[in-house]
Design a protein around this motif. Structure first.
Motif, PDB file in Angstrom:
ATOM      1  N   VAL A  88       2.565  14.581  13.645  1.00 48.54           N
ATOM      2  CA  VAL A  88       2.289  13.468  14.231  1.00 48.54           C
ATOM      3  C   VAL A  88       1.848  13.459  15.585  1.00 48.54           C
ATOM      4  O   VAL A  88       1.022  12.745  15.904  1.00 48.54           O
ATOM      5  CB  VAL A  88       3.498  12.403  14.098  1.00 48.54           C
ATOM      6  CG1 VAL A  88       3.420  11.116  14.800  1.00 48.54           C
ATOM      7  CG2 VAL A  88       3.681  12.084  12.584  1.00 48.54           C
ATOM      8  N   THR A 163      -2.551  10.995  10.819  1.00 46.43           N
ATOM      9  CA  THR A 163      -2.058  10.105  11.774  1.00 46.43           C
ATOM     10  C   THR A 163      -3.218  10.020  12.816  1.00 46.43           C
ATOM     11  O   THR A 163      -3.597   8.674  13.216  1.00 46.43           O
ATOM     12  CB  THR A 163      -1.045  11.137  12.762  1.00 46.43           C
ATOM     13  OG1 THR A 163       0.214  11.436  12.072  1.00 46.43           O
ATOM     14  CG2 THR A 163      -0.691  10.323  14.126  1.00 46.43           C
ATOM     15  N   SER A 166      -5.148   7.157  11.143  1.00 44.43           N
ATOM     16  CA  SER A 166      -4.733   5.887  11.215  1.00 44.43           C
ATOM     17  C   SER A 166      -4.766   5.242  12.611  1.00 44.43           C
ATOM     18  O   SER A 166      -5.069   4.252  12.775  1.00 44.43           O
ATOM     19  CB  SER A 166      -3.232   5.864  10.827  1.00 44.43           C
ATOM     20  OG  SER A 166      -2.985   6.461   9.745  1.00 44.43           O
ATOM     21  N   SER A 198       1.833   2.514  11.680  1.00 48.05           N
ATOM     22  CA  SER A 198       2.766   3.413  11.127  1.00 48.05           C
ATOM     23  C   SER A 198       2.658   3.516   9.600  1.00 48.05           C
ATOM     24  O   SER A 198       3.042   4.563   9.138  1.00 48.05           O
ATOM     25  CB  SER A 198       4.104   2.522  11.202  1.00 48.05           C
ATOM     26  OG  SER A 198       4.179   1.302  11.042  1.00 48.05           O
ATOM     27  N   ILE A 201       0.335   6.455   8.870  1.00 49.32           N
ATOM     28  CA  ILE A 201       1.038   7.786   9.264  1.00 49.32           C
ATOM     29  C   ILE A 201       2.105   7.820   8.329  1.00 49.32           C
ATOM     30  O   ILE A 201       2.275   9.076   7.689  1.00 49.32           O
ATOM     31  CB  ILE A 201       1.610   7.560  10.868  1.00 49.32           C
ATOM     32  CG1 ILE A 201       0.577   7.354  11.756  1.00 49.32           C
ATOM     33  CG2 ILE A 201       2.447   8.879  11.037  1.00 49.32           C
ATOM     34  CD1 ILE A 201       1.226   6.926  13.355  1.00 49.32           C
TER      35      ILE A 201
END
Lengths: 292, 267, 292
Positions: A88, A163, A166, A198, A201
Motif C-alpha cells: 500500500v 493501490t 485506486s 479504500s 485498495i
C-alpha cells in the motif's frame, strides 16, 4: 453470400467457445462439489482426534486436514502483515508523490516483480536460506517466516498496483479540496484519498491474500512438509492445504485418500472463492462510487 | 495503516505464543520416500504418547536425506541405499539400518505380463522394446515410469536390475514411491519400479528371472534387487533423534516396520 | 514557526518511508536476480555453460543439459496460448454482442470467477478426470503429456486474455459501435473487421501476458506433463518444463551440475518473463506515442 457464411461461422465459433469454457468450469466445480461434498465434515478436518482438543492443539491430528488449514491461515496472515503495509505504501508513493519519471521507472520495477514465476520466488527463498546459513545465521532453516516472506514478495506488486490504480482513479477535485482546506500532503493522503480509495485498495489486498493462499510452488521450496502438526512458531516447518492437495494428487494410496484430496480441494476452492467474492464486490462498489 | 500494523503485530504474537508457553522438543526427518510410512507411524505413536515433542517428516529422496542431515537442516536423513564413502567423510554421518526392502518391477494389475527376464527388463527400460505386444502384453505402447535423481530406489534398481544400462529419456519421472504406485495403478500400459513395501493389490509385481519379489526372498538374497533402509545422523545421535532411532529398533518399532510391509533388520 | 518546521520535517520523514517502500517493491527484482546470478556463478567456469546448455539430460552419464526442458516449457506454453487465444476471442465476442445481452454479465462473472480457482485444484481434478480420458482417447498415449498440460494451462490463462481484451474493447466506446451501425455492418463484421484490427496492440499485449503466465506455471506441468527430460517430438509425448525441473531436482548434492542446472533454469525463466514484460511496456509506450 460467402460473407454471410463467414459471419455465421464466426457467430457459431463464439457460441461454441463460450460453451466450451462454461462447460469446463461447470464440470470442474460440479465434479469437485459432488466428490468433495461428501467428504466435508469433522472427520475431514480432524481425523480421529477430538475436534476441541485438536483446535486448541492439545491433541495431534493424524489423517485430518486441520493442521494444513491452520498452516495455510498462518501463512496467509504472516504474508499479509508483510506485504500489505509495504504494498500500500509503495502504491501511495507511486500515485501521490513520485514524479512522472520516477513513476515510470519504479512502476516498471513493480511490473517486473509481478512477472516473476512463483517457482523462481521459491528458489530465491531457498538460496536466501543457504546464503544466510553460510554467512550470518548458521541456524537458519526453511520455515514459516521464510515461506510467508517469499509469498509476500510474490503478492506485493499486485497490492501496489491496486493501490496505485485506486488512487490514480480518484478525481483530481479531491486532491484540490484537501489542499484547499489547508491539509498537508500526508493529511490529504491519509484523511481524504486513502479513505476514498479504500474499497479498491482493500479489494487488491484481498486478491493478494487469495493468491498467497493458493500458491504451491513457493512453499514447495521454502519449508512446507507433509506432517508437522499445527504451526507453532515462525521458525518452524508447517503444513499447508495446496501442498496437501499436491501430495494427494501424486500419491493417493486408496479411495479414502482420494476423497480426502477432493475434500481438501473443495475447502481451498471455497476459501479462495469467498475471498474473491469479497474483493469483486468491493471493487464494483468502488467503481460505482467514483465513476460518473 | 498504523492501526492495521498494530493488529498485525498482536495477531503475530498470538500465533507465536503457543510456541513459547511450553518447551517443545523437535525432530526433523527427511529423505527416502520408501521410509515414509514407517516414519509417520512411529512419529504418530511417539507424539501421541508425549505432547511435548514434535516430529516433522519430509520426503525428497535419499539424496535429499544425505544433503539435509549433513547440512544440519534435519536430525535424521533417510536413505534407501548405503552411504558412499565420500558422503560419510564429507559430513561425518552415522548409519542405522532398520529394514530390508526389495525393489520390484510393477505393472498395472490388468496386464497379462507377469514374468520378465533381466534382459527383457533392461531392453524395456532402455526403450528398445517399446510395445507390450512383443512380450505378450496388451496391445499398446509401453509407458515407462522412473524416479528422480535423488531417489535411492532408482539408484538400487539401476545398478542391480539394469546393470547400469541405458535409461530411455522418454521415461516419465515421479517424485516418490507412493507416486509411482499411484501412477502405475492408473495407467493400464505402465511399467515402473518401487519398494516392495509399497506394493499392494493396486499394482502387480513382476516375477524377475523366475524369482517372486517378496520381502522373504529379498532378505534371503534370492531376489537380487534389494537394499537396506537406513536412518543417518550427523555424528552420534542425541536427544530426541536417539529416542526415535531406539524406538524404531525396538520390538515395538519392528512391529511397525512389519505392518508397513518391510522386514526389520535383526540387531 | 517551530511547529511548522516540525510538521515539515515529519512530512519529509513520512514521504521518505513511502519512498523506501516503493524502492523496496521496485528493487526486489534486482535482489532476486542478484541471488540467482550469484548461485549460478560456477556456470562461468570453462565448459560448464556448454554442459548446461546442451540437449541431453542424463545425470548418470554426466550429461546435464537443460535445453530439452526449455523446449518443453516453450512448447507447452505456446500450445496453451494457441488453444486459449481463439477461445478467449470467441468469449469476448459473445460478451460484446454476439450472444444474448442477458447472458453477457453472467458469462463475464464466470470468467472472473475462474481467476479465483487455485492452480493446484485445476491440476488435481485433471489428474483424476482428464489424464485417463485423454489416455483412452489416444490408445494409451497422451495421458501425462504435453497436450494434457497445455489444455489445462489454456483454461488457466483464458481469463487473463478475456478480461484484458474485453476491457480494451469496452474502452473503445460507443462511437465505434455507432460508426459501424451507420456503415451498415453486422455485429460479427463490427467485431472481427473493426474491433479486432483497431485493438490489435491490446490483443498482442494480452497474448504476451498470458504466455508469461503459462511459462511461469509449475504445478500444472509438474503433475500433468510426465516430467520426462526428452526432446518433445509429438504433443502426445511427455515433457519436462523448466519450472517442474526446478521443483523436481532441487536439493540433490549441492556440488553437482544437477544442482547448478536449477539455478540456470531459474535464471532463464526470470530473463524470459522479464523480457516479455519489457515487450509489453514497449508496445504500450509505442501506442501511447502514436496516440499523441
Amino acid at each position: 453470400m460467402r460473407r454471410r457464411l463467414a459471419d455465421r461461422a464466426l457467430l457459431a465459433g463464439s457460441w461454441v467457445s463460450t460453451g466450451i469454457i462454461l462447460a469446463a468450469v461447470l464440470v470442474l466445480v460440479g465434479y469437485l462439489a459432488s466428490r468433495g461434498g461428501g467428504a466435508l465434515g469433522l472427520r475431514l478436518l480432524f481425523g480421529d482426534a477430538d475436534p476441541l482438543a485438536a483446535i486448541t492443539g492439545r491433541q495431534p491430528v493424524f489423517g485430518g486436514i486441520w493442521p494444513a488449514l491452520a498452516g495455510t491461515c498462518a501463512l496467509v496472515l504472516v504474508a499479509s502483515c508483510l506485504a500489505i503495509p509495504v504494498g500500500v505504501a509503495s502504491g501511495v508513493y507511486l500515485s501521490e508523490y513520485a514524479s512522472h519519471r520516477l513513476q515510470i521507472i519504479l512502476g516498471f520495477g513493480v511490473d517486473l516483480l509481478a512477472s516473476i514465476p512463483s517457482i523462481v520466488m521459491g528458489l530465491f527463498g531457498f538460496t536466501l536460506i543457504i546464503f544466510l546459513r553460510r554467512t550470518i545465521l548458521p541456524g537458519a532453516n526453511t520455515s514459516l517466516i521464510l515461506a510467508a516472506g517469499c509469498l509476500a514478495v510474490l503478492v506485493l506488486p499486485g497490492i501496489s498496483r491496486a493501490t496505485y490504480n485506486s488512487l490514480a482513479g480518484l478525481p483530481d477535485s479531491l486532491r484540490l479540496t484537501g489542499a484547499g482546506i489547508g491539509l498537508t500532503r500526508w493529511q490529504s493522503v491519509t484523511r481524504v484519498l486513502i479513505p476514498a480509495g479504500s474499497r479498491g485498495i482493500l479489494s487488491g489486498c484481498i486478491l493478494g491474500i487469495g493468491r498467497a493462499a493458493e500458491d504451491t510452488a513457493v512453499i514447495l521450496l521454502t519449508g512446507v512438509v507433509a506432517t508437522s502438526g499445527l504451526p507453532r512458531g515462525l521458525t518452524e516447518k508447517f503444513e499447508a492445504l495446496p501442498f496437501r492437495i499436491y501430495v494427494l494428487a501424486s500419491e493417493h494410496r486408496d479411495r479414502a485418500e482420494l476423497d480426502e484430496g477432493f475434500g481438501c480441494a473443495l475447502v481451498l476452492l471455497l476459501l479462495t472463492a469467498a475471498l474473491f467474492a469479497c474483493a469483486f464486490w468491493l471493487q464494483r462498489s468502488f467503481e460505482r462510487k467514483w465513476s460518473r | 495503516m498504523m492501526r492495521t500494523s498494530a493488529i498485525a503485530v498482536a495477531l503475530l504474537s498470538a500465533l507465536a505464543l503457543p510456541g513459547c508457553t511450553s518447551k517443545v522438543e523437535t525432530l526433523g526427518i527427511a529423505g527416502g520416500t520408501a521410509h515414509i510410512p514407517v516414519m509417520e507411524k512411529a512419529a504418530a505413536k511417539l507424539m501421541a504418547a508425549d505432547p511435548g515433542i514434535r516430529i516433522t517428516v519430509e520426503g525428497g529422496g535419499s539424496g535429499v536425506g544425505v544433503q539435509k542431515v549433513g547440512e544440519g537442516l534435519v536430525q535424521i536423513g533417510n536413505t534407501g541405499r548405503p552411504l558412499s564413502d565420500q558422503e560419510v567423510d564429507k559430513y561425518g554421518l552415522k548409519s542405522f539400518a532398520f529394514a530390508i526392502d526389495g525393489v520390484a518391477v510393477a505393472v498395472h494389475p490388468d496386464n497379462a505380463v507377469s514374468e520378465l527376464t533381466s534382459d527383457q527388463c533392461r531392453e524395456i527400460f532402455a526403450g528398445r522394446i517399446s510395445s507390450w505386444k512383443v512380450i505378450g502384453g496388451p496391445d499398446g505402447p509401453i509407458s515407462l515410469y522412473g524416479r528422480d535423481e535423488a531417489s535411492g530406489t532408482r539408484e538400487v534398481f539401476w545398478t542391480t536390475a539394469l546393470a547400469k544400462g541405458e535409461v530411455a529419456a522418454s521415461t516419465k519421472v515421479v517424485p516418490s514411491n507412493g507416486a509411482m504406485k499411484t501412477a502405475i495403478a492408473g495407467d493400464p500400459l505402465a511399467i515402473g519400479y518401487l519398494g516392495i513395501g509399497h506394493v499392494d493389490e493396486s499394482v502387480k509385481a513382476i516375477v524377475l528371472d523366475g524369482v517372486e519379489p517378496t520381502q522373504e526372498n529379498a532378505t534371503s538374497g534370492v531376489y537380487k534387487v534389494n537394499r537396506q533402509l537406513f536412518m543417518n545422523t550427523k555424528g552420534e545421535p542425541a536427544g530426541l533423534a536417539k529416542k526415535f532411532i531406539d524406538y524404531i529398533l525396538s520390538p515395538e518399532g519392528a512391529k511397525i516396520i512389519e505392518e508397513c510391509g518391510y522386514i526389520p533388520v535383526s540387531r | 514557526m517551530n511547529g511548522a518546521t516540525r510538521r515539515a520535517r515529519r512530512e519529509r520523514w513520512l514521504e521518505g518511508s513511502l519512498l523506501l517502500a516503493a524502492l523496496a517493491s521496485a528493487c526486489a527484482v534486482l535482489l532476486i536476480l542478484a541471488f540467482l546470478v550469484y548461485f549460478s556463478l560456477p556456470l562461468f567456469r570453462p565448459g560448464a555453460i556448454a554442459g548446461i546448455l546442451s540437449g541431453r539430460w542424463q545425470p548418470v552419464g554426466g550429461e546435464f543439459g537443460i535445453l530439452p526442458m526449455l523446449a518443453g516449457s516453450l512448447l507447452i506454453a505456446s500450445l496453451a496460448l494457441a488453444i486459449a487465444f481463439p477461445l478467449a476471442l470467441g468469449v469476448c465476442a459473445f460478451v460484446q454482442g454476439l450472444g444474448p445481452p442477458a447472458l453477457a454479465r453472467p458469462v463475464l462473472a464466470a470468467v472472473h470467477f475462474m481467476t479465483s480457482i487455485p492452480t493446484i485444484v485445476y491440476s488435481f481434478v485433471s489428474v483424476i478426470l482428464l489424464v485417463p480420458a485423454l489416455r483412452s482417447a489416444f490408445a494409451g498415449r497422451g495421458g501425462f503429456s504435453i497436450l494434457t498440460a497445455s489444455l489445462v494451462l489454456s483454461v488457466l490463462i483464458l481469463p487473463t486474455i478475456v478480461l484484458l481484451v474485453h476491457a480494451s474493447w469496452s474502452g473503445l466506446g460507443p462511437s465505434v459501435r455507432m460508426t459501424c451501425a451507420a456503415l451498415g455492418l453486422s455485429r460479427t463484421q463490427e467485431i472481427f473487421r473493426v474491433l479486432v484490427p483497431v485493438s490489435s496492440r491490446s490483443l498482442v499485449v494480452a497474448a504476451i501476458l498470458a504466455l508469461g503466465r503459462a511459462l511461469g506455471d509449475t504445478m500444472v506441468s509438474l503433475l500433468l506433463a510426465g516430467n520426462s527430460p526428452q526432446w518433445p517430438s509429438s504433443i502426445l509425448d511427455s515433457a519436462r518444463t523448466l519450472t517442474a525441473h526446478i521443483a523436481m531436482v532441487l536439493a540433490v548434492d549441492s556440488q553437482s551440475p544437477a544442482y547448478l542446472s536449477i539455478f540456470s533454469s531459474g535464471l532463464i525463466l526470470l530473463l524470459v518473463t522479464a523480457s516479455l514484460t519489457l515487450a509489453v511496456r514497449w508496445i504500450q509506450s509505442a501506442a501511447g506515442r502514436r496516440r499523441r
